[in-house]
Design a protein around this motif. Sequence first.
Motif, PDB file in Angstrom:
ATOM      1  N   GLN A 102       0.829  -1.273   0.087  1.00 16.69           N
ATOM      2  CA  GLN A 102      -0.088  -0.051   0.075  1.00 16.69           C
ATOM      3  C   GLN A 102       0.887   1.128  -0.162  1.00 16.69           C
ATOM      4  O   GLN A 102       0.423   2.164  -0.552  1.00 16.69           O
ATOM      5  N   THR A 128       2.436   1.720  -3.425  1.00 16.60           N
ATOM      6  CA  THR A 128       1.350   2.321  -4.420  1.00 16.60           C
ATOM      7  C   THR A 128       1.115   3.628  -4.193  1.00 16.60           C
ATOM      8  O   THR A 128       1.136   4.484  -5.230  1.00 16.60           O
ATOM      9  N   ALA A 129       1.089   3.986  -2.978  1.00 10.84           N
ATOM     10  CA  ALA A 129       0.863   5.595  -2.489  1.00 10.84           C
ATOM     11  C   ALA A 129       1.865   6.625  -3.001  1.00 10.84           C
ATOM     12  O   ALA A 129       1.622   7.676  -3.636  1.00 10.84           O
ATOM     13  N   LEU A 140       1.750   6.830  -6.900  1.00  6.69           N
ATOM     14  CA  LEU A 140       0.660   7.566  -7.315  1.00  6.69           C
ATOM     15  C   LEU A 140       0.766   9.130  -7.284  1.00  6.69           C
ATOM     16  O   LEU A 140       0.602   9.820  -7.931  1.00  6.69           O
ATOM     17  N   ASP A 141       1.650   9.167  -6.260  1.00  5.24           N
ATOM     18  CA  ASP A 141       2.109  10.642  -5.881  1.00  5.24           C
ATOM     19  C   ASP A 141       2.997  11.253  -6.977  1.00  5.24           C
ATOM     20  O   ASP A 141       2.944  12.432  -7.397  1.00  5.24           O
ATOM     21  N   ARG A 167       0.796  11.744 -10.249  1.00  2.45           N
ATOM     22  CA  ARG A 167      -0.019  12.684 -10.219  1.00  2.45           C
ATOM     23  C   ARG A 167       0.963  14.017 -10.675  1.00  2.45           C
ATOM     24  O   ARG A 167       0.324  14.897 -11.214  1.00  2.45           O
ATOM     25  N   HIS A 203      -5.071   1.785 -10.783  1.00  2.00           N
ATOM     26  CA  HIS A 203      -4.596   2.290  -9.415  1.00  2.00           C
ATOM     27  C   HIS A 203      -5.322   3.469  -9.423  1.00  2.00           C
ATOM     28  O   HIS A 203      -5.805   3.914  -8.294  1.00  2.00           O
ATOM     29  N   MET A 204      -5.349   4.419 -10.388  1.00  2.00           N
ATOM     30  CA  MET A 204      -5.828   5.949 -10.166  1.00  2.00           C
ATOM     31  C   MET A 204      -7.341   5.713 -10.158  1.00  2.00           C
ATOM     32  O   MET A 204      -7.677   6.418  -9.282  1.00  2.00           O
ATOM     33  N   SER A 212      -8.918   3.332  -9.031  1.00  6.76           N
ATOM     34  CA  SER A 212      -9.324   2.640  -7.642  1.00  6.76           C
ATOM     35  C   SER A 212      -9.034   3.621  -6.486  1.00  6.76           C
ATOM     36  O   SER A 212      -9.896   3.820  -5.589  1.00  6.76           O
ATOM     37  N   ALA A 213      -8.019   4.293  -6.442  1.00  2.12           N
ATOM     38  CA  ALA A 213      -7.630   5.341  -5.317  1.00  2.12           C
ATOM     39  C   ALA A 213      -8.323   6.873  -5.622  1.00  2.12           C
ATOM     40  O   ALA A 213      -8.779   7.392  -4.539  1.00  2.12           O
ATOM     41  N   LEU A 214      -8.684   7.227  -6.803  1.00  2.43           N
ATOM     42  CA  LEU A 214      -8.949   8.530  -7.100  1.00  2.43           C
ATOM     43  C   LEU A 214     -10.204   8.528  -7.711  1.00  2.43           C
ATOM     44  O   LEU A 214     -10.843   9.696  -7.830  1.00  2.43           O
TER      45      LEU A 214
END
Length: 328
Positions: free
Chosen positions: A261, A264-265, A268-269, A272, A300-301, A303-305
């Motif tokens: 996790q 992945t975070a 993603l940072d 973005r 992933h985007m 799912s997260a955003l």
Amino acid sequence: MHRIAVLALEGVPPFELGIPSRVFGNALDGAGNPLYELTVCTADGQPVASDAGFTVGVSAGPEALAAADTVIITPTHAMDELAHGAPLPRALVDALAAIRPGTRLVSLCTGSYVLAAAGLLDGRPATTHWLHAPEFQRAFPRVRLDEEVLFVDDGDILTSAGVAAGVDLCLYLVRQDHGTAVANRAARLCVVPPWRDGGQAQYIDRPVPEPTVATTTATRAWALERLAEPVTLAELAAHARMSLRTFTRRFRDEVGMTPVQWLTAQRLDIARHLLEASDLPVDLVAHRAGFGSANSLRQHMRSALGISPIAYRRTFQPHDPAAAAAPA
């Protein structure tokens, strides 16, 4: 300009009351102009006592809540009776009723008690200060409380954990509204990190480990330099010189999330930031962020955003011809 109303309650801690003005006040556009208009108000327009021995005077009442795009509810130590079933004060009920539908609601620390007592958190995920979590859960069993995170984003309602987690949530909102560059600059002006890893699990009162016990700090720093590479859990554990089981347990204790996790975070940072600040093709963004393929980044985007990479880029680069021509 986005209008924010900060609702000061009786017994408000000065530190938390000042967080929104410091963070949002430092959110500026490229020309140095403010991006938010912030008003501090009370439920009836009258001064309230802080928990530090002085009175907070305000220039606005519930009319500020009615005009706001975002309402931030501060914590209070003078409303412990809510945990024992007491109703919200009449003036506060009326003030909350003045908020327009669709307004973004935010609570800092134990401000979540107000949202919960108003029934606004029923069936929804939320958080509060870890110290009050057991009491909160008993008082509001319909709330899906997560005591291990720094904040919870449930769309139109966001809640934060205790004290400095309010800074994390406010910076997160700036980032959601205006991108990483604006949020990072606001963080630098406040002299705070733009993003803290993990959750408040790392701050919960637990027995202090022996100084000889190894930590995952060095391994996290090592991984951050290799995010574009397919770093595996086994490689992380090997770098930390721990077994997979020990590494995973210790990582979660220290950071508040699993290694996967966390990776992945971080990726993603990076993605973005690249989508906001560059015109790199999505395939290359995915590669540089360590997702391997545009399809993986897209999944992933979403799912997260809840948004695709192209749609995200359009938000921050609305006049980019490449983004406008590409399918979402």
